[in-house]
Design a protein around this motif. Structure first.
Motif, PDB file in Angstrom:
ATOM      1  N   GLY A  79       0.801  -1.209   0.000  1.00  0.00           N
ATOM      2  CA  GLY A  79       0.000   0.000   0.000  1.00  0.00           C
ATOM      3  C   GLY A  79       0.838   1.265   0.000  1.00  0.00           C
ATOM      4  O   GLY A  79       0.549   2.230  -0.722  1.00  0.00           O
ATOM      5  N   ALA A  83       1.457   4.410  -2.612  1.00  0.00           N
ATOM      6  CA  ALA A  83       1.368   5.824  -2.243  1.00  0.00           C
ATOM      7  C   ALA A  83       2.590   6.599  -2.713  1.00  0.00           C
ATOM      8  O   ALA A  83       2.481   7.719  -3.241  1.00  0.00           O
ATOM      9  N   SER A  86       2.420   7.219  -6.422  1.00  0.00           N
ATOM     10  CA  SER A  86       1.496   8.291  -6.789  1.00  0.00           C
ATOM     11  C   SER A  86       2.110   9.665  -6.532  1.00  0.00           C
ATOM     12  O   SER A  86       1.904  10.606  -7.316  1.00  0.00           O
ATOM     13  N   THR A 152      -0.819  16.954  -0.049  1.00  0.00           N
ATOM     14  CA  THR A 152      -1.436  16.377  -1.232  1.00  0.00           C
ATOM     15  C   THR A 152      -1.028  17.168  -2.466  1.00  0.00           C
ATOM     16  O   THR A 152      -0.944  18.402  -2.426  1.00  0.00           O
ATOM     17  N   LEU A 240      -5.256   4.994  -8.945  1.00  0.00           N
ATOM     18  CA  LEU A 240      -5.714   5.754  -7.778  1.00  0.00           C
ATOM     19  C   LEU A 240      -5.658   7.254  -8.048  1.00  0.00           C
ATOM     20  O   LEU A 240      -6.593   7.992  -7.707  1.00  0.00           O
ATOM     21  N   VAL A 244      -8.928   9.767  -7.713  1.00  0.00           N
ATOM     22  CA  VAL A 244      -9.097  10.839  -6.729  1.00  0.00           C
ATOM     23  C   VAL A 244      -8.653  12.197  -7.263  1.00  0.00           C
ATOM     24  O   VAL A 244      -8.935  13.226  -6.644  1.00  0.00           O
ATOM     25  N   ASP A 248      -1.893  11.499  -3.045  1.00  0.00           N
ATOM     26  CA  ASP A 248      -2.146  11.558  -1.601  1.00  0.00           C
ATOM     27  C   ASP A 248      -1.074  10.767  -0.844  1.00  0.00           C
ATOM     28  O   ASP A 248      -1.000   9.546  -0.960  1.00  0.00           O
ATOM     29  N   ASN A 250      -0.979  10.032   2.170  1.00  0.00           N
ATOM     30  CA  ASN A 250      -1.580   9.222   3.223  1.00  0.00           C
ATOM     31  C   ASN A 250      -2.391   8.053   2.679  1.00  0.00           C
ATOM     32  O   ASN A 250      -3.075   7.369   3.439  1.00  0.00           O
ATOM     33  N   ALA A 251      -2.312   7.831   1.391  1.00  0.00           N
ATOM     34  CA  ALA A 251      -2.985   6.670   0.806  1.00  0.00           C
ATOM     35  C   ALA A 251      -2.224   5.400   1.207  1.00  0.00           C
ATOM     36  O   ALA A 251      -1.093   5.452   1.685  1.00  0.00           O
ATOM     37  N   GLY A 252      -2.863   4.263   0.998  1.00  0.00           N
ATOM     38  CA  GLY A 252      -2.181   2.993   1.242  1.00  0.00           C
ATOM     39  C   GLY A 252      -2.248   2.490   2.659  1.00  0.00           C
ATOM     40  O   GLY A 252      -1.531   1.548   3.019  1.00  0.00           O
ATOM     41  N   GLN A 253      -3.099   3.066   3.492  1.00  0.00           N
ATOM     42  CA  GLN A 253      -3.147   2.680   4.901  1.00  0.00           C
ATOM     43  C   GLN A 253      -3.668   1.259   5.099  1.00  0.00           C
ATOM     44  O   GLN A 253      -3.192   0.532   5.984  1.00  0.00           O
ATOM     45  N   GLU A 255      -4.503  -0.926   2.262  1.00  0.00           N
ATOM     46  CA  GLU A 255      -4.491  -1.719   1.023  1.00  0.00           C
ATOM     47  C   GLU A 255      -3.738  -3.040   1.177  1.00  0.00           C
ATOM     48  O   GLU A 255      -4.029  -3.998   0.455  1.00  0.00           O
TER      49      GLU A 255
END
Length: 326
Positions: A79, A83, A86, A152, A240, A244, A248, A250-253, A255
């Motif tokens: 995850g 992130a 990205s 972000t 992703l 969105v 981000d 903070n993504a992947g928390q 996944e």
């Protein structure tokens, strides 16, 4: 009067599908029936579109997770690698003015390199996959937050948002990211079932020493599996970002848990050597159905995490039962 050879062969050839195949199908059917009784909006084409859109990037991560789990490994860092990918793509395109195509390639290169590093830690330093990828999880999360200043990245060029755009089939919108997900599953299925490296991967998961003695370059194969998984995490990052419209950090928390859940729900054994990637797609759909169904039913989102945990325990328990029965 003796039975004909054909009829005997037919009887011998009839084998009931295994529990690992029937279980996910039954679970999906029961979930659909249950949520259809809770919301009249569930059994619609719009819900199907929503499920495919929501699971698209997690399902692509789950392809890479399937390849790794088939070797009896696991990747807890997936995850946060997504992130980081990205953030690399979006910062290169927005902050550095790099052409979108090149920015995407840079993000894919970064995630592939980290995947290959996971493979090197496991093969060269002999670290258990759980420990190697758990450590990488923390490292990559920190790098992502430091590199992005925990901010972000928005204002993306249209090329980075393309996979989030939609087209209509019968009036129902579907995203290009969902189409790419289905294409990648088809490619992964072909690789695992129709190529020698795919069969070698199963052999490696069943018995690494026997695979090595049979002439398979197990170290190189394992590194390539983790590198390929990293590349898939980069593709998931691109999906992703399109969904969105931003990068981000903070993504992947969650996944990693969701991708593992999809893999084991789909019938792939955590002990390696058994499973198929189309089962993973089915497992990802089950996760998506529960998520959307609970939302439509007005259930608090915290219970979605609870259900995910229950599903993975049930799936692993089913795998254990089928192994003992075999």
């Amino acid at each position: 009067m003796t039975a004909s050879p054909v009829s005997e062969k037919g009887r011998r050839g009839f084998v009931l599908p295994s529990l690992s195949v029937l279980g996910p199908l039954i679970a999906l059917l029961l979930a659909c029936i249950f949520f259809a009784t809770q919301s009249d909006r569930f059994l619609t084409s719009q819900t199907l579109s929503l499920v495919l859109s929501q699971i698209s990037f997690v399902a692509v991560i789950a392809i890479g997770q399937t390849l790794i789990i088939l070797t009896a490994g696991i990747d807890l860092s997936c995850g946060f690698i997504m992130a980081l990918g990205s953030i690399v793509m979006t910062k290169f395109a927005v902050d550095y003015g790099v052409p979108p195509a090149l920015a995407i390639l840079c993000g894919l290169a970064a995630t592939t390199a980290i995947g290959a590093l996971n493979g090197l830690l496991i093969t060269r330093l002999r670290l258990p996959p759980f420990i190697a990828t758990l450590g990488m999880l923390g490292i990559v999360q920190a790098i992502t937050l430091i590199y992005s200043n925990s901010q972000t990245v928005s204002g993306l060029p249209n090329a980075l948002n393309f996979l989030g755009s939609t087209f209509k089939i019968g009036g129902t919108p579907f995203t290009f990211g969902a189409v790419l997900m289905l294409v990648l599953f088809s490619v992964a299925w072909f690789f695992l079932t129709q190529t020698s490296p795919g069969r070698h991967l199963y052999a490696l998961g069943n018995n690494p020493e026997a695979a090595r003695l049979s002439g398979i370059a197990t170290t190189r194969l394992l590194i390539s599996v983790y590198a390929t998984a990293g590349l898939l995490y980069g593709v998931a990052a691109l999906i992703l970002v399109g969904r969105v419209g931003a990068g981000d950090p903070n993504a992947g928390q969650t996944e990693n848990l969701e991708s593992i859940t999809a893999v084991v729900l789909g019938g792939t054994s955590l002990f390696g050597g058994r499973g198929n990637v189309m089962g993973t797609l089915l497992g990802a759909v089950i996760v998506g159905v529960f998520r959307v169904g609970l939302t439509l039913s007005g259930v608090n989102s915290i219970y979605q995490v609870l259900i995910t945990g229950i599903l993975i325990i049930l799936a692993v328990a089913t795998d254990q039962f089928s192994r003992r029965k075999a």
